[in-house]
Design a protein around this motif. Structure first.
Motif, PDB file in Angstrom:
ATOM      1  N   ARG A 232       0.832  -1.206   0.000  1.00  0.00           N
ATOM      2  CA  ARG A 232       0.000   0.000   0.000  1.00  0.00           C
ATOM      3  C   ARG A 232       0.866   1.255   0.000  1.00  0.00           C
ATOM      4  N   ASN A 233       0.383   2.300  -0.674  1.00  0.00           N
ATOM      5  CA  ASN A 233       1.069   3.593  -0.693  1.00  0.00           C
ATOM      6  C   ASN A 233       1.202   4.116   0.746  1.00  0.00           C
ATOM      7  N   PRO A 234       2.395   4.532   1.174  1.00  0.00           N
ATOM      8  CA  PRO A 234       2.594   4.975   2.562  1.00  0.00           C
ATOM      9  C   PRO A 234       1.701   6.145   2.957  1.00  0.00           C
ATOM     10  N   THR A 235       1.236   6.927   1.960  1.00  0.00           N
ATOM     11  CA  THR A 235       0.393   8.078   2.292  1.00  0.00           C
ATOM     12  C   THR A 235      -1.046   7.691   2.596  1.00  0.00           C
ATOM     13  N   VAL A 236      -1.426   6.472   2.297  1.00  0.00           N
ATOM     14  CA  VAL A 236      -2.796   6.007   2.544  1.00  0.00           C
ATOM     15  C   VAL A 236      -2.934   5.613   4.012  1.00  0.00           C
ATOM     16  N   ARG A 237      -4.066   5.933   4.592  1.00  0.00           N
ATOM     17  CA  ARG A 237      -4.296   5.615   6.000  1.00  0.00           C
ATOM     18  C   ARG A 237      -4.236   4.102   6.217  1.00  0.00           C
ATOM     19  N   PRO A 238      -3.713   3.676   7.355  1.00  0.00           N
ATOM     20  CA  PRO A 238      -3.615   2.228   7.631  1.00  0.00           C
ATOM     21  C   PRO A 238      -4.981   1.616   7.889  1.00  0.00           C
ATOM     22  N   SER A 239      -5.033   0.298   7.782  1.00  0.00           N
ATOM     23  CA  SER A 239      -6.243  -0.437   8.138  1.00  0.00           C
ATOM     24  C   SER A 239      -6.325  -0.550   9.654  1.00  0.00           C
ATOM     25  N   LEU A 240      -7.539  -0.643  10.149  1.00  0.00           N
ATOM     26  CA  LEU A 240      -7.760  -0.693  11.599  1.00  0.00           C
ATOM     27  C   LEU A 240      -8.505  -1.971  11.948  1.00  0.00           C
ATOM     28  N   LEU A 241      -7.982  -2.702  12.922  1.00  0.00           N
ATOM     29  CA  LEU A 241      -8.640  -3.899  13.443  1.00  0.00           C
ATOM     30  C   LEU A 241      -8.759  -3.761  14.960  1.00  0.00           C
ATOM     31  N   LEU A 242      -9.890  -4.176  15.492  1.00  0.00           N
ATOM     32  CA  LEU A 242     -10.070  -4.172  16.939  1.00  0.00           C
ATOM     33  C   LEU A 242      -9.605  -5.495  17.526  1.00  0.00           C
ATOM     34  N   VAL A 243      -8.959  -5.432  18.678  1.00  0.00           N
ATOM     35  CA  VAL A 243      -8.498  -6.643  19.365  1.00  0.00           C
ATOM     36  C   VAL A 243      -9.596  -7.053  20.344  1.00  0.00           C
ATOM     37  N   ASP A 244     -10.579  -7.756  19.810  1.00  0.00           N
ATOM     38  CA  ASP A 244     -11.719  -8.133  20.639  1.00  0.00           C
ATOM     39  C   ASP A 244     -12.017  -9.623  20.571  1.00  0.00           C
ATOM     40  N   SER A 245     -10.994 -10.392  20.211  1.00  0.00           N
ATOM     41  CA  SER A 245     -11.207 -11.836  20.061  1.00  0.00           C
ATOM     42  C   SER A 245      -9.939 -12.567  20.473  1.00  0.00           C
ATOM     43  N   SER A 246      -9.887 -13.862  20.181  1.00  0.00           N
ATOM     44  CA  SER A 246      -8.707 -14.655  20.510  1.00  0.00           C
ATOM     45  C   SER A 246      -7.569 -14.324  19.552  1.00  0.00           C
ATOM     46  N   SER A 247      -6.355 -14.754  19.904  1.00  0.00           N
ATOM     47  CA  SER A 247      -5.197 -14.491  19.042  1.00  0.00           C
ATOM     48  C   SER A 247      -5.340 -15.201  17.703  1.00  0.00           C
ATOM     49  N   LYS A 248      -5.956 -16.377  17.713  1.00  0.00           N
ATOM     50  CA  LYS A 248      -6.144 -17.116  16.460  1.00  0.00           C
ATOM     51  C   LYS A 248      -7.049 -16.348  15.509  1.00  0.00           C
ATOM     52  N   GLU A 249      -8.154 -15.804  16.044  1.00  0.00           N
ATOM     53  CA  GLU A 249      -9.064 -15.031  15.199  1.00  0.00           C
ATOM     54  C   GLU A 249      -8.419 -13.730  14.744  1.00  0.00           C
ATOM     55  N   LEU A 250      -7.651 -13.108  15.635  1.00  0.00           N
ATOM     56  CA  LEU A 250      -6.949 -11.884  15.251  1.00  0.00           C
ATOM     57  C   LEU A 250      -5.948 -12.159  14.139  1.00  0.00           C
ATOM     58  N   LEU A 251      -5.222 -13.261  14.229  1.00  0.00           N
ATOM     59  CA  LEU A 251      -4.276 -13.631  13.180  1.00  0.00           C
ATOM     60  C   LEU A 251      -4.981 -13.794  11.837  1.00  0.00           C
ATOM     61  N   ALA A 252      -6.137 -14.469  11.851  1.00  0.00           N
ATOM     62  CA  ALA A 252      -6.878 -14.676  10.613  1.00  0.00           C
ATOM     63  C   ALA A 252      -7.245 -13.346   9.966  1.00  0.00           C
ATOM     64  N   ARG A 253      -7.695 -12.393  10.786  1.00  0.00           N
ATOM     65  CA  ARG A 253      -8.088 -11.091  10.244  1.00  0.00           C
ATOM     66  C   ARG A 253      -6.876 -10.289   9.777  1.00  0.00           C
ATOM     67  N   ILE A 254      -5.749 -10.436  10.472  1.00  0.00           N
ATOM     68  CA  ILE A 254      -4.524  -9.741  10.052  1.00  0.00           C
ATOM     69  C   ILE A 254      -4.055 -10.263   8.701  1.00  0.00           C
ATOM     70  N   TYR A 255      -3.993 -11.592   8.551  1.00  0.00           N
ATOM     71  CA  TYR A 255      -3.550 -12.175   7.284  1.00  0.00           C
ATOM     72  C   TYR A 255      -4.456 -11.738   6.131  1.00  0.00           C
ATOM     73  N   SER A 256      -5.748 -11.704   6.396  1.00  0.00           N
ATOM     74  CA  SER A 256      -6.688 -11.289   5.359  1.00  0.00           C
ATOM     75  C   SER A 256      -6.472  -9.829   4.975  1.00  0.00           C
ATOM     76  N   ALA A 257      -6.260  -8.964   5.967  1.00  0.00           N
ATOM     77  CA  ALA A 257      -6.090  -7.536   5.706  1.00  0.00           C
ATOM     78  C   ALA A 257      -4.769  -7.232   5.002  1.00  0.00           C
ATOM     79  N   LEU A 258      -3.757  -8.077   5.193  1.00  0.00           N
ATOM     80  CA  LEU A 258      -2.450  -7.836   4.575  1.00  0.00           C
ATOM     81  C   LEU A 258      -2.393  -8.267   3.121  1.00  0.00           C
ATOM     82  N   LEU A 259      -3.364  -9.057   2.670  1.00  0.00           N
ATOM     83  CA  LEU A 259      -3.360  -9.501   1.279  1.00  0.00           C
ATOM     84  C   LEU A 259      -3.636  -8.323   0.358  1.00  0.00           C
TER      85      LEU A 259
END
Length: 671
Positions: free
Chosen positions: A604-631
């Motif tokens: 992503r272009n560095p000038t674009v705002r980052p994606s935001l995820l809330l840490v409201d679940s288990s680490s496994k679920e957070l990992l799944a959402r992180i991997y999806s957002a990084l694609l």
């Protein structure tokens, strides 16, 4: 044959008769088990064992190996001992001891001679071939192919594959791909004959091939890739060898946008991300006054490069484009440096010549290899051929430590990070990657990196260590795929390296793994450095994904969830942690409610705002959402974030990991 013998020798040395008994128990069914599963309608691939001969013993070893592979496709694998459980229908005739059976829907679906299901590749390929009767068609003549093209026009594209013979590794790769993509494409299989002549291929090609037939969209709306008649669908040939990874990447590449618009210099465009990381990029420059003509030109060239390179149209009206006017094109090859080279072209043929020349050189190399292979005679097995060609050649192992059952614990205790390669001398992939592994060790030594201990384990020699027998107290499970790389830290479970089998990828992963995860950040200067600077001088050209965790206090519940996720991302993603007062400023700027995570993907272009995820679940679920957002956005669908059991998809995938789409776990047929 050689692969079977090698496996048997390894098995005998590591466990002997006890392991054989345990192996048999894992796939052995009783008569009650058989009838229960038969009535449930489950698919089963079963062998009814009457007498055990050396040939049958080798088959049972391969049957055991196929059990794990076929379970991903909903097929149970097992054997029934006729001496213990005499099932009348399948234990009565002697000829049935040379036959295996596939059951489906509560009845016998088909049977296979053991001559056709002789190893794990042939078992998986033949079983999936039988299951995918509608998704994969076998054609003998060009008339059959023409009829299928006419039936597919306006409905489905066709994936046409030539394999040298059924039951090979290439056949398995095609079947595994068809299982996932079978509802989207019509797969057609050929093994030679007049169809190859129609495709202008030599009568006896040595390499398997794949073509994509563009039938879904009417041919009049396409720029023809090859000369075709109005009856035929335009086609694109896959230039790489037929493997699960290459075929998946090829199909994904054909689904990618034909032309992508960019508004920055080519050097500012990141290299292609998974699964296109081995795909060249071609840039054409557009001017405001001729934008429509430039787009037509780019589209024409993109069709001619389809499946070979990605085409990007650079719009010069953007102030971010600083490339001198004398250049009208550029390209980037998937090399270590990822350097962009600029050109002044006079015709599209100049670009085509650039990539065609490279392709011809690769084909010439393949042709030389085929001539060498033709002298191997009875060495018709890939592993045997590799062993034969490398006989008498020894690697310089001075830069790595050779681990044994005797010195393992002592050597691992000497360093905060041990990187261990587990390999087999008779495995061609192992020996090829061993060279890259040694190069990485030498590179670390030259850079005076003294906190990483590079080690190797010859699993053909130290079978008890690789088998991780009970009582050995090693921090890993039995090594089931070769080559495998583990990162070992004192008092921690081993971490699998799941990246590409290249020295550059491994070096980047090791350097990233040396860093804390997450990195504690307490000042604005540290945050700026974390987001903008290279993680290490040796990684100046490497741009990793970055993640910032926003946690108000150490007692906030999200801290443990984020920390655990960060440890799982170690080596792949650079993770930082903001706490206390600094958190409030960042939370206010990005409207975040801590605990939260800010993601800065490398693409992503560095000038674009980052994606935001809330840490409201288990680490496994957070990992799944992180991997999806990084694609990257171009990668859509078929995302699996489940833990992966097998590194390299049965020893042949070039990379894997939670970012990977088509890897050997729980592949599900997509609609």
């Amino acid at each position: 044959m050689w692969a079977c013998v090698a496996f048997v020798l390894l098995w005998i040395r590591s466990a002997g008769c006890t392991e054989k008994a345990n192996m048999s128990k894992r796939i052995e069914y009783t008569a009650a088990d058989f009838y229960e599963r038969l009535l449930s309608g489950k698919m089963m691939f079963l062998y009814f064992e009457q007498q055990v001969s050396p040939t049958i013993s080798l088959f049972l070893v391969e049957l055991e190996k196929s059990a794990e592979a076929l379970q991903d496709y909903g097929v149970l694998v097992g054997k029934v001992s006729c001496q213990k459980e005499p099932i009348q229908t399948y234990c009565a005739e002697a000829k049935q001891q040379h036959t295996a059976f596939l059951f489906r829907g509560g009845r016998e679906f088909t049977s296979f001679s053991l001559d056709t299901v002789f190893d794990v590749n042939s078992i998986v390929a033949e079983v999936l071939f039988a299951i995918l009767g509608d998704e994969v068609k076998y054609v003998h003549t060009d008339a059959d192919l023409l009829a299928m093209e006419k039936a597919a026009k306006g409905k489905k594209d066709i994936v046409l594959s030539y394999v040298r013979s059924l039951g090979t590794e290439e056949h398995r790769a095609l079947m595994e791909t068809a299982y996932v993509y079978g509802s989207k494409y019509q797969f057609i299989l050929i093994t030679g004959g007049p169809v190859l002549k129609q495709l202008r291929v030599n009568e006896s090609p040595q390499l398997s091939r794949v073509w994509f037939l563009h039938c879904r969209v009417h041919s009049t709306s396409l720029t023809p890739v090859t000369p075709v008649t109005s009856e035929r669908c335009p086609l694109t040939q896959m230039r790489k060898a037929l493997s699960t990874l290459n075929l998946h990447t090829f199909l994904q590449l054909l689904e990618a946008p034909l032309v992508s618009d960019v508004y920055v210099d080519p050097s500012s465009v990141p290299p292609p991300q998974s699964p296109y990381q081995l795909t060249p990029q071609v840039f054409l420059f557009s001017h405001p006054a001729t934008v429509h003509l430039d787009l037509d030109t780019a589209t024409t060239l993109a069709w001619r490069l389809r499946g070979l390179a990605m085409l990007l149209l650079v719009h010069r009206q953007s102030p971010a484009v600083k490339t001198p006017e004398k250049y009208n094109a550029a390209y980037r090859l998937p090399e270590k440096s990822s350097e962009v080279k600029y050109l002044t072209l006079h015709s599209l043929d100049d670009v085509l010549e650039l990539f065609t020349k490279q392709e011809e050189e690769e084909e010439e190399e393949d042709h030389v290899d085929e001539e060498e292979d033709s002298h191997l005679g009875e060495l018709d097995d890939e592993v045997a051929a590799a062993v034969h060609k490398n006989r008498g050649h020894f690697q310089d192992m001075d830069s790595v430590t050779q681990l044994t059952s005797d010195n393992f614990h002592a050597e691992v205790a000497q360093s905060s990070l041990t990187v261990a390669l587990f390999y087999l001398k008779w495995d061609a992939v192992s020996m090829h990657f061993l060279s890259s592994f040694i190069e990485v060790a030498e590179r670390l030594e030259d850079s005076q990196v003294d906190d990483v201990h590079m080690c190797v384990v010859d699993c053909g020699e130290w079978t008890d260590l690789c088998a991780a027998q009970p009582g050995s107290a090693v921090p890993f499970r039995p090594i089931a795929a070769f080559p495998s790389v583990l990162l070992i830290r004192p008092q921690q479970s081993a971490q699998h390296y799941r990246g590409m089998l290249t020295g550059e990828a491994l070096h980047c992963f090791i350097m990233m793994s040396r860093m804390a995860s997450p990195v504690p950040l307490s000042t604005e200067e540290e945050v700026t450095s974390f987001l903008q600077e290279a993680p290490h001088p040796d990684l100046a050209t490497y741009r990793p994904d970055r993640i910032l965790g926003l946690i108000r206090t150490a007692s906030q519940p999200g801290l443990s969830v984020f920390t655990e996720a960060a440890k799982s991302l170690r080596g792949e993603v650079l993770t930082g942690l903001l706490t206390d007062g600094l958190v409030e400023k960042w939370a206010a700027e990005y409207a975040a409610d801590p605990p939260a995570v800010l993601l800065f993907p490398s693409w992503r272009n560095p000038t674009v705002r980052p994606s935001l995820l809330l840490v409201d679940s288990s680490s496994k679920e957070l990992l799944a959402r992180i991997y999806s957002a990084l694609l990257p956005p171009v990668v859509c669908g078929y995302l699996s974030v489940l833990p992966l059991q097998d590194l390299f998809l049965y020893n042949r995938l070039a990379f894997k990991g939670q970012k990977t789409v088509f890897v050997g776990t729980a592949l599900q047929k997509q609609t």
